[in-house]
Structure formats: structure tokens, C-alpha cells
Design a protein around this motif. Structure first.
Motif, PDB file in Angstrom:
ATOM      1  N   GLY A 117     -55.065  -6.798  26.461  1.00 40.76           N
ATOM      2  CA  GLY A 117     -56.438  -7.054  26.065  1.00 40.76           C
ATOM      3  C   GLY A 117     -56.751  -8.536  25.986  1.00 40.76           C
ATOM      4  N   LEU A 118     -58.043  -8.865  25.933  1.00 37.97           N
ATOM      5  CA  LEU A 118     -58.507 -10.255  25.865  1.00 37.97           C
ATOM      6  C   LEU A 118     -57.986 -11.069  27.052  1.00 37.97           C
ATOM      7  N   GLY A 119     -57.807 -10.377  28.186  1.00 39.15           N
ATOM      8  CA  GLY A 119     -57.252 -11.053  29.351  1.00 39.15           C
ATOM      9  C   GLY A 119     -58.121 -12.194  29.839  1.00 39.15           C
ATOM     10  N   TYR A 120     -59.445 -12.017  29.834  1.00 38.11           N
ATOM     11  CA  TYR A 120     -60.347 -13.075  30.279  1.00 38.11           C
ATOM     12  C   TYR A 120     -60.161 -14.343  29.459  1.00 38.11           C
ATOM     13  N   LEU A 121     -59.943 -14.170  28.160  1.00 38.51           N
ATOM     14  CA  LEU A 121     -59.790 -15.319  27.273  1.00 38.51           C
ATOM     15  C   LEU A 121     -58.439 -15.995  27.493  1.00 38.51           C
ATOM     16  N   GLY A 122     -57.391 -15.195  27.605  1.00 42.86           N
ATOM     17  CA  GLY A 122     -56.068 -15.756  27.847  1.00 42.86           C
ATOM     18  C   GLY A 122     -56.002 -16.511  29.157  1.00 42.86           C
ATOM     19  N   ARG A 123     -56.585 -15.953  30.217  1.00 39.50           N
ATOM     20  CA  ARG A 123     -56.557 -16.629  31.515  1.00 39.50           C
ATOM     21  C   ARG A 123     -57.348 -17.934  31.482  1.00 39.50           C
ATOM     22  N   ALA A 124     -58.546 -17.905  30.888  1.00 40.72           N
ATOM     23  CA  ALA A 124     -59.375 -19.112  30.857  1.00 40.72           C
ATOM     24  C   ALA A 124     -58.703 -20.226  30.063  1.00 40.72           C
ATOM     25  N   LEU A 125     -58.112 -19.884  28.923  1.00 42.05           N
ATOM     26  CA  LEU A 125     -57.453 -20.909  28.113  1.00 42.05           C
ATOM     27  C   LEU A 125     -56.242 -21.484  28.840  1.00 42.05           C
ATOM     28  N   ALA A 126     -55.455 -20.614  29.491  1.00 44.05           N
ATOM     29  CA  ALA A 126     -54.278 -21.108  30.205  1.00 44.05           C
ATOM     30  C   ALA A 126     -54.685 -21.977  31.384  1.00 44.05           C
ATOM     31  N   GLN A 127     -55.720 -21.577  32.124  1.00 48.63           N
ATOM     32  CA  GLN A 127     -56.188 -22.374  33.247  1.00 48.63           C
ATOM     33  C   GLN A 127     -56.757 -23.710  32.792  1.00 48.63           C
ATOM     34  N   ALA A 128     -57.166 -23.789  31.515  1.00 45.80           N
ATOM     35  CA  ALA A 128     -57.701 -25.032  30.959  1.00 45.80           C
ATOM     36  C   ALA A 128     -56.625 -25.898  30.295  1.00 45.80           C
ATOM     37  N   GLY A 129     -55.363 -25.457  30.328  1.00 45.95           N
ATOM     38  CA  GLY A 129     -54.285 -26.308  29.846  1.00 45.95           C
ATOM     39  C   GLY A 129     -53.620 -25.882  28.566  1.00 45.95           C
ATOM     40  N   PHE A 130     -53.926 -24.679  28.073  1.00 41.09           N
ATOM     41  CA  PHE A 130     -53.315 -24.185  26.844  1.00 41.09           C
ATOM     42  C   PHE A 130     -52.290 -23.104  27.162  1.00 41.09           C
ATOM     43  N   ALA A 131     -51.157 -23.142  26.507  1.00 37.58           N
ATOM     44  CA  ALA A 131     -50.236 -22.011  26.559  1.00 37.58           C
ATOM     45  C   ALA A 131     -50.823 -20.886  25.708  1.00 37.58           C
ATOM     46  N   VAL A 132     -50.666 -19.654  26.172  1.00 37.34           N
ATOM     47  CA  VAL A 132     -51.262 -18.506  25.483  1.00 37.34           C
ATOM     48  C   VAL A 132     -50.203 -17.423  25.324  1.00 37.34           C
ATOM     49  N   LEU A 133     -50.083 -16.898  24.104  1.00 39.58           N
ATOM     50  CA  LEU A 133     -49.142 -15.815  23.825  1.00 39.58           C
ATOM     51  C   LEU A 133     -49.919 -14.648  23.224  1.00 39.58           C
ATOM     52  N   HIS A 134     -50.029 -13.546  24.011  1.00 34.52           N
ATOM     53  CA  HIS A 134     -50.690 -12.332  23.541  1.00 34.52           C
ATOM     54  C   HIS A 134     -49.669 -11.504  22.757  1.00 34.52           C
ATOM     55  N   LEU A 135     -49.981 -11.199  21.504  1.00 36.52           N
ATOM     56  CA  LEU A 135     -49.119 -10.364  20.663  1.00 36.52           C
ATOM     57  C   LEU A 135     -49.624  -8.932  20.681  1.00 36.52           C
ATOM     58  N   GLN A 136     -48.713  -7.979  20.770  1.00 37.12           N
ATOM     59  CA  GLN A 136     -49.063  -6.568  20.582  1.00 37.12           C
ATOM     60  C   GLN A 136     -48.438  -6.094  19.283  1.00 37.12           C
ATOM     61  N   HIS A 137     -49.260  -5.442  18.437  1.00 40.28           N
ATOM     62  CA  HIS A 137     -48.844  -5.060  17.092  1.00 40.28           C
ATOM     63  C   HIS A 137     -48.571  -3.549  17.031  1.00 40.28           C
ATOM     64  N   PRO A 138     -47.308  -3.109  17.100  1.00 41.17           N
ATOM     65  CA  PRO A 138     -47.012  -1.680  16.978  1.00 41.17           C
ATOM     66  C   PRO A 138     -47.574  -1.108  15.671  1.00 41.17           C
ATOM     67  N   GLY A 139     -48.141   0.069  15.769  1.00 38.95           N
ATOM     68  CA  GLY A 139     -48.724   0.714  14.593  1.00 38.95           C
ATOM     69  C   GLY A 139     -50.225   0.586  14.522  1.00 38.95           C
ATOM     70  N   THR A 140     -50.762  -0.477  15.160  1.00 41.24           N
ATOM     71  CA  THR A 140     -52.223  -0.612  15.273  1.00 41.24           C
ATOM     72  C   THR A 140     -52.600  -0.892  16.722  1.00 41.24           C
ATOM     73  N   ASP A 141     -51.738  -0.505  17.651  1.00 41.95           N
ATOM     74  CA  ASP A 141     -51.959  -0.793  19.063  1.00 41.95           C
ATOM     75  C   ASP A 141     -52.423   0.448  19.826  1.00 41.95           C
ATOM     76  N   ASP A 142     -52.302   0.415  21.156  1.00 44.85           N
ATOM     77  CA  ASP A 142     -52.825   1.504  21.969  1.00 44.85           C
ATOM     78  C   ASP A 142     -52.051   2.809  21.836  1.00 44.85           C
ATOM     79  N   SER A 143     -50.916   2.781  21.145  1.00 38.12           N
ATOM     80  CA  SER A 143     -50.200   4.034  20.878  1.00 38.12           C
ATOM     81  C   SER A 143     -51.042   4.995  20.046  1.00 38.12           C
ATOM     82  N   LEU A 144     -52.035   4.485  19.328  1.00 39.63           N
ATOM     83  CA  LEU A 144     -52.878   5.329  18.481  1.00 39.63           C
ATOM     84  C   LEU A 144     -53.717   6.296  19.294  1.00 39.63           C
ATOM     85  N   TRP A 145     -54.033   5.936  20.530  1.00 38.52           N
ATOM     86  CA  TRP A 145     -54.844   6.849  21.347  1.00 38.52           C
ATOM     87  C   TRP A 145     -54.133   7.324  22.608  1.00 38.52           C
TER      88      TRP A 145
END
Length: 311
Positions: free
Chosen positions: A66-94
Motif C-alpha cells: 500500500g501507499l505505493g505512489y507515495l513510496g515511489r515518489a519519495l524514493a525518486q526524490a532522494g529519500f529511502a523508504v521502508l514500508h512496514l506491514q503490521h501483522p494483526g492489522t494487515d490484509d490477513s483480516l480480509w
């Protein structure tokens, strides 16, 4: 895997240099103390040297994708980006079947899962200096945290928003985090707003929409501005996009049109890039864009306001 995706179209003031190529890697980091495995998506700009870092946290039922557009734009602008996935409140719920609404409601009202999210961030911050593949690639003196919905709650909490029941022994606000981006901010619950927000000191970008309501917390579009209104620290920016709904910022693959709609992604990414570049990279055009109300970014009906921005 090397990614050379097309960059989001940014305003001329932010497009003074070509978008950087970005290396993406999907990993799993194990927190042995909690017997917990955290899926991660790391985006590193191919700029050389140590880049400021942005941690990204998905909303309820989301994932590291998720938030791929934001992660890509920030990385292309010079920022390292780390997307965290939180088990228990993630897509496993659905994804696991059953009554999705019931599973989501049970997760969002479970205090232990909220604590897990906080501890996920603490674990990542503790672990970063010990990851050999990241040696020399990250500027750990400049770390921001960004998130949508439940992720925005995490941003606000890590930066010092008080919650009922206290900090449970945690050192909050987290001193290693220097800025925040809250998409669909969460108004404080159970405490007066001014008291809940009065120890937040970090600069923050708050982004919401005129239709930004959610069915779980009952938060209205108007209530999304409460954190901004009650934070007294300088460096606060609030953007309200006309017509944007709660799912407009999520960019969560496989969840349907409401959560994958890209209409507001370029505007959100442009403001995030400008905010962090003005804060940490000494980018005068980005600072000027925000100070002037971002006319190159906003569309008719959108609003932006700020307080305490550096000149």
C-alpha cells in the motif's frame, strides 16, 4: 530488483532534477523477542551516499504494498523508504475469508494490536543500525514516519500524541523520529484535544479530504483537522482536497476501486516531497511552494494552510 518506474508528474518547482532510479526489495525482519515476523518493502534511491529515511505504515487491512505512489515518489526524490506491514492489522483480516467487517472491528478495538504497531516501529528503529546491507545508505539522523488512517494514528502517537491509559512504559515521543506525514489524521479519543496533542513537537504534514469519513471509527471529514488545530509546534501544514474520501490515499492493491483510486495521489505525493525536501534537503523551491500555498499542486476547491513554517 531494479525499478525504473515512471515518476509521478511533479510541479516544475520540484522537478529541477530527473527522478532517481530506485532499487526495491521485499524482506521479512524477525523480532525474536516478540516472536513476530514483519514483512517489509524497501525502496532505496540510486543516489549514492546516505539518504534520509521515511517509514511508511499502512491503514487497517493494508499491507507493505500500500501507499505505493507515495513510496515511489519519495524514493525518486532522494529519500529511502521502508514500508512496514503490521501483522494483526494487515490484509490477513480480509484475505482469510469470514466476516471482514467483524474482523476489522475486532482488530481496531484491540489495544494489544495498537501496541504491536508501536513496538514494530521501535523494533525497526533499533534494528536499522545493525542491518549490514544498509550501512552507509541511510542518514539515521533524519527519519520521518508517514501513514494512512491507522497508520496516521501511529504517526501521531509516535510523535507524542497522548492516548488514554498512558504510554505503557514507552519513550514517547520517539526521539529518533524528526517529522511526520499523516494521511487521514485520527482525532484524539478519550482526552481533550489540546492535552492529547500538546507534546507533539515535530513538523507534520496533515492531508485529508472533504469526504474523508470512515465506517470503523466514525470520524468525520471535519474532525480530521483536529490534530493540526491543536498542535502548537511550528512546521505544521494541513491540506484538504475537494472530494477526496478515506480510500483516496490508500493505494492498496487488490481492494477495489475505492481504495485504488489514483485521483489524489499526485497531489499528495507532491506535497509530501515538498514538505520533506524543504525540511531536510534545504530545497528553496520546495519551501517557497509550501509558503505560497502550493498553487501548482492544488486544484479548484482544494485548501492548504500552515503555521510556523520556516521562511
Amino acid at each position: 530488483m531494479m525499478s525504473r518506474r515512471t515518476a509521478l508528474s511533479l510541479p516544475a518547482a520540484l522537478a529541477t532534477t530527473p527522478a532517481l532510479a530506485v532499487t526495491e526489495s521485499r524482506q521479512s525482519w524477525r523480532d525474536a523477542a516478540r516472536n513476530r515476523d514483519l514483512p517489509m518493502l524497501l525502496r532505496l534511491p540510486d543516489s549514492g551516499g546516505a539518504a534520509p529515511l521515511v517509514l511508511l505504515s499502512h491503514g487497517l487491512g493494508g499491507s507493505r504494498e500500500g501507499l505505493g505512489y507515495l513510496g515511489r515518489a519519495l524514493a525518486q526524490a532522494g529519500f529511502a523508504v521502508l514500508h512496514l506491514q503490521h501483522p494483526g492489522t494487515d490484509d490477513s483480516l480480509w484475505r482469510s475469508g469470514g466476516d471482514t467487517r467483524l474482523a476489522l472491528a475486532a482488530a481496531v478495538t484491540d489495544a494489544s494490536r495498537a501496541l504491536d504497531r508501536i513496538l514494530d516501529v521501535v523494533f525497526v528503529l533499533d534494528t536499522l543500525p545493525r542491518r549490514p546491507e544498509l550501512a552507509g545508505r541511510l542518514d539515521l539522523s533524519r527519519i520521518a514516519i508517514a501513514g494512512h488512517s491507522y497508520g496516521a494514528w501511529l504517526v501521531q502517537t509516535m510523535l507524542g500524541q497522548r492516548v488514554p491509559g498512558g504510554d505503557r512504559g514507552l519513550a514517547l515521543p520517539e526521539p529518533r523520529l524528526g517529522a511526520g506525514i499523516a494521511l487521514s489524521p485520527i482525532p484524539p479519543q478519550g482526552l481533550p484535544a489540546r492535552l492529547a496533542m500538546d507534546r507533539v513537537r515535530a513538523p507534520m504534514l496533515h492531508v485529508t479530504g472533504t469526504e474523508d469519513r470512515d465506517f470503523m471509527g466514525g470520524n468525520s471529514a471535519l474532525s480530521r483537522r483536529i490534530p493540526y488545530d491543536n498542535i502548537q509546534a511550528p512546521g505544521q501544514v494541513l491540506a484538504i482536497f475537494a472530494g477526496a474520501a478515506h480510500g483516496s490515499f490508500a493505494d492498496e492493491p487488490g481492494t477495489g476501486a475505492r481504495w485504488e483510486d489514483s485521483a489524489y495521489h499526485a497531489r499528495t505525493a507532491a506535497l509530501a516531497v515538498a514538505f520533506l525536501r524543504s525540511l531536510w534537503l534545504g530545497d528553496a523551491p520546495a519551501r517557497h511552494l509550501l509558503a505560497e500555498g502550493a498553487p501548482e499542486v492544488l486544484e479548484p476547491g482544494d485548501m492548504i494552510e500552515s503555521k510556523g513554517l520556516a521562511p
